[in-house]
Design a protein around this motif. Sequence first.
Motif, PDB file in Angstrom:
ATOM      1  N   GLU A 170       8.492   5.562   1.021  1.00  0.00           N
ATOM      2  CA  GLU A 170       8.548   4.350   0.206  1.00  0.00           C
ATOM      3  C   GLU A 170       9.969   3.787   0.179  1.00  0.00           C
ATOM      4  O   GLU A 170      10.159   2.565   0.197  1.00  0.00           O
ATOM      5  CB  GLU A 170       8.050   4.650  -1.206  1.00  0.00           C
ATOM      6  CG  GLU A 170       6.558   4.961  -1.257  1.00  0.00           C
ATOM      7  CD  GLU A 170       6.040   5.231  -2.658  1.00  0.00           C
ATOM      8  OE1 GLU A 170       6.666   4.733  -3.625  1.00  0.00           O
ATOM      9  OE2 GLU A 170       5.025   5.924  -2.788  1.00  0.00           O
ATOM     10  N   GLN A 171      10.970   4.660   0.137  1.00  0.00           N
ATOM     11  CA  GLN A 171      12.350   4.198   0.131  1.00  0.00           C
ATOM     12  C   GLN A 171      12.677   3.459   1.428  1.00  0.00           C
ATOM     13  O   GLN A 171      13.306   2.396   1.412  1.00  0.00           O
ATOM     14  CB  GLN A 171      13.306   5.379  -0.058  1.00  0.00           C
ATOM     15  CG  GLN A 171      14.783   4.980  -0.149  1.00  0.00           C
ATOM     16  CD  GLN A 171      15.073   4.054  -1.306  1.00  0.00           C
ATOM     17  OE1 GLN A 171      14.675   4.312  -2.442  1.00  0.00           O
ATOM     18  NE2 GLN A 171      15.750   2.953  -1.031  1.00  0.00           N
ATOM     19  N   ALA A 193       0.848  -1.190   0.000  1.00  0.00           N
ATOM     20  CA  ALA A 193       0.000   0.000   0.000  1.00  0.00           C
ATOM     21  C   ALA A 193       0.882   1.237   0.000  1.00  0.00           C
ATOM     22  O   ALA A 193       1.482   1.586   1.017  1.00  0.00           O
ATOM     23  CB  ALA A 193      -0.912   0.002   1.216  1.00  0.00           C
ATOM     24  N   VAL A 194       0.984   1.864  -1.163  1.00  0.00           N
ATOM     25  CA  VAL A 194       1.720   3.121  -1.308  1.00  0.00           C
ATOM     26  C   VAL A 194       0.857   4.059  -2.150  1.00  0.00           C
ATOM     27  O   VAL A 194      -0.185   3.658  -2.664  1.00  0.00           O
ATOM     28  CB  VAL A 194       3.095   2.899  -1.981  1.00  0.00           C
ATOM     29  CG1 VAL A 194       3.999   2.041  -1.105  1.00  0.00           C
ATOM     30  CG2 VAL A 194       2.950   2.267  -3.358  1.00  0.00           C
ATOM     31  N   PRO A 227       3.358   4.528   4.160  1.00  0.00           N
ATOM     32  CA  PRO A 227       3.560   3.370   3.293  1.00  0.00           C
ATOM     33  C   PRO A 227       3.637   2.087   4.123  1.00  0.00           C
ATOM     34  O   PRO A 227       4.323   2.036   5.142  1.00  0.00           O
ATOM     35  CB  PRO A 227       4.896   3.673   2.603  1.00  0.00           C
ATOM     36  CG  PRO A 227       5.021   5.167   2.645  1.00  0.00           C
ATOM     37  CD  PRO A 227       4.393   5.579   3.949  1.00  0.00           C
ATOM     38  N   THR A 228       2.909   1.070   3.677  1.00  0.00           N
ATOM     39  CA  THR A 228       2.778  -0.162   4.456  1.00  0.00           C
ATOM     40  C   THR A 228       2.762  -1.371   3.527  1.00  0.00           C
ATOM     41  O   THR A 228       2.217  -1.303   2.420  1.00  0.00           O
ATOM     42  CB  THR A 228       1.472  -0.153   5.278  1.00  0.00           C
ATOM     43  OG1 THR A 228       1.423   1.032   6.079  1.00  0.00           O
ATOM     44  CG2 THR A 228       1.370  -1.367   6.183  1.00  0.00           C
ATOM     45  N   ARG A 265      12.422  -5.894  -6.803  1.00  0.00           N
ATOM     46  CA  ARG A 265      11.688  -5.171  -7.850  1.00  0.00           C
ATOM     47  C   ARG A 265      11.130  -3.854  -7.330  1.00  0.00           C
ATOM     48  O   ARG A 265      11.114  -2.847  -8.048  1.00  0.00           O
ATOM     49  CB  ARG A 265      10.570  -6.056  -8.410  1.00  0.00           C
ATOM     50  CG  ARG A 265      11.096  -7.184  -9.292  1.00  0.00           C
ATOM     51  CD  ARG A 265      10.000  -7.948 -10.014  1.00  0.00           C
ATOM     52  NE  ARG A 265       9.250  -8.805  -9.112  1.00  0.00           N
ATOM     53  CZ  ARG A 265       7.993  -8.600  -8.762  1.00  0.00           C
ATOM     54  NH1 ARG A 265       7.332  -7.545  -9.228  1.00  0.00           N
ATOM     55  NH2 ARG A 265       7.364  -9.425  -7.945  1.00  0.00           N
ATOM     56  N   PHE A 266      10.662  -3.837  -6.085  1.00  0.00           N
ATOM     57  CA  PHE A 266      10.158  -2.600  -5.507  1.00  0.00           C
ATOM     58  C   PHE A 266      11.311  -1.593  -5.340  1.00  0.00           C
ATOM     59  O   PHE A 266      11.159  -0.410  -5.662  1.00  0.00           O
ATOM     60  CB  PHE A 266       9.510  -2.905  -4.152  1.00  0.00           C
ATOM     61  CG  PHE A 266       8.939  -1.689  -3.460  1.00  0.00           C
ATOM     62  CD1 PHE A 266       8.202  -0.737  -4.151  1.00  0.00           C
ATOM     63  CD2 PHE A 266       9.109  -1.514  -2.081  1.00  0.00           C
ATOM     64  CE1 PHE A 266       7.665   0.371  -3.506  1.00  0.00           C
ATOM     65  CE2 PHE A 266       8.569  -0.414  -1.438  1.00  0.00           C
ATOM     66  CZ  PHE A 266       7.860   0.522  -2.136  1.00  0.00           C
TER      67      PHE A 266
END
Length: 385
Positions: free
Chosen positions: A351-352, A220-221, A304-305, A379-380
Motif C-alpha cells: 500500500e505504501q 482496492a486494498v 494493491p491496485t 489523503r491516502f
Amino acid sequence: MNKVLVLGAGQLARMMDLAGTPLNLDVKAFDVRSNKVVHPLANEHTYGDLQTGIDNCDVITAEFEHIAHDVLAVCEASGKLLPSSDAIKIGGDRRLEKALLESCQVANAKHKIIDSRADFDAAIADLQLPIIFKSALEGYDGKGQWRLKSMDQAAAIWADMQDFVEQANTSVPQGIIAEQMVPFEREVSIVGARSRNGEIAVYPITENHHTNGVLSVSLAVASTNALQEQALEVFTKLTEKLDYVGVLAIEFFQVGEQLLVNEIAPRVHNSGHWTQQGSDCCQFENHLRATLGLPLGNTELIRPTAMINILGEDSVPEQVLSIPGVAMHWYNKSKRAGRKMGHINVCANSEQQLAEKLQLLASILEPNAFEDLQDFADRFQARLG
C-alpha cells in the motif's frame, strides 16, 4: 466456440471482448443507436439486426441497464438473456431497486417516492434536510439529481424536477426518489459474480472517490473482514432473490461499521476495472464465465491496485508509461468534455508503494484534467502514516 451478444456497444462490451478472446469466445455487440450488431472493437463492422444477433449467439447479456423494454422482451423470449430482464430493469429504475432492497431487508437510506407536489411536500416534512432527489430512470454520473439544503430552494427544485419529468423520453414513466442524505465516511462498492449453478465469487471491497458526481478513482486494498462479510451478505441476498447470473456491482455508503446500499448495477462496473491488473480473473472474464456456465475465476486481490478514470482527455503524458505497474486502457472514443475516455490501472507490491505511485502520477498528469487526484493521493498517503 461460444458466442455472446452484448446489449450495448460501449467500452464495457469492448472490454468483455478483450477478456473473452483468450477463452476462444466470439463476442458481438448490439448498438442500440444504430440497431445493428457490431464488432465491439470496430463498430463499423456490422452483422445484421437484433434478431440476427439473437439467432447467432449462445447467450445474451448487457453492458448497461437503460435498455428499451421492447428490446429486453425480445431477448427474454429467446431464453438466452442473462441476467434476466427483470434484473436489468431493476438496475435501471430506482423505484424497483428500492422495492428489492426493502423486500430483502437490506439497509439503505430512508426514502420516499415522489409522484406529485403533495408527495414532494410530504417527503420534505418526513425527511430531514439535506435531502437528495434522484430521477428514477436514466440518472447516472451525477445527472438527474437535486440537493435540497434549505427550504428557500424547494420551489425552484420542484419546478426543475417537474420540467425534467415532463421532458423525459423514456419507455416507462419517469419519476423521482427522495432520499435522506447520509453523513457517510466513505463510498465503497463490491463487485461479484454469480454463476448459473448459484456459485458466488466476490472481489474485495473497493473505495471510490467521485469528482463532480463522476467516479474518478477506485482503490482496492485490504479491507476488514467484518466489512467484507457484510458486503458479501448483501450481495448474496440480492443475487439469490433475483436468481441472478453474471456480474453485479453494489455501491454502499459506509457509516461507522455499517454499510448502506446506495445503488446496484446489474453489469460489469467502473469500480471493478482495477480487476484487470489486480486479480487473477477480471470482472469482464468472470461475467462471461458466469453467463456461459463456466467455473468462476479467482477474485482475490493479488496486489494493491488503483484505477484512475480518464475524463474528457484523449491523451496523457508518455511518462506515465515509464512507471512500473501502470497499465493504460483506452476506449477509442472521440474527445468530449467529461466523457469517460479510458482508465489507468496502477499496481504495487504494498500500500505504501501504491501511495507513492499515486503521488507520482498526480505530479505527471494534467491537474485540471485530474483535478482531485492529488488530494486523493495526499489523503491516502496520510492514512498510511
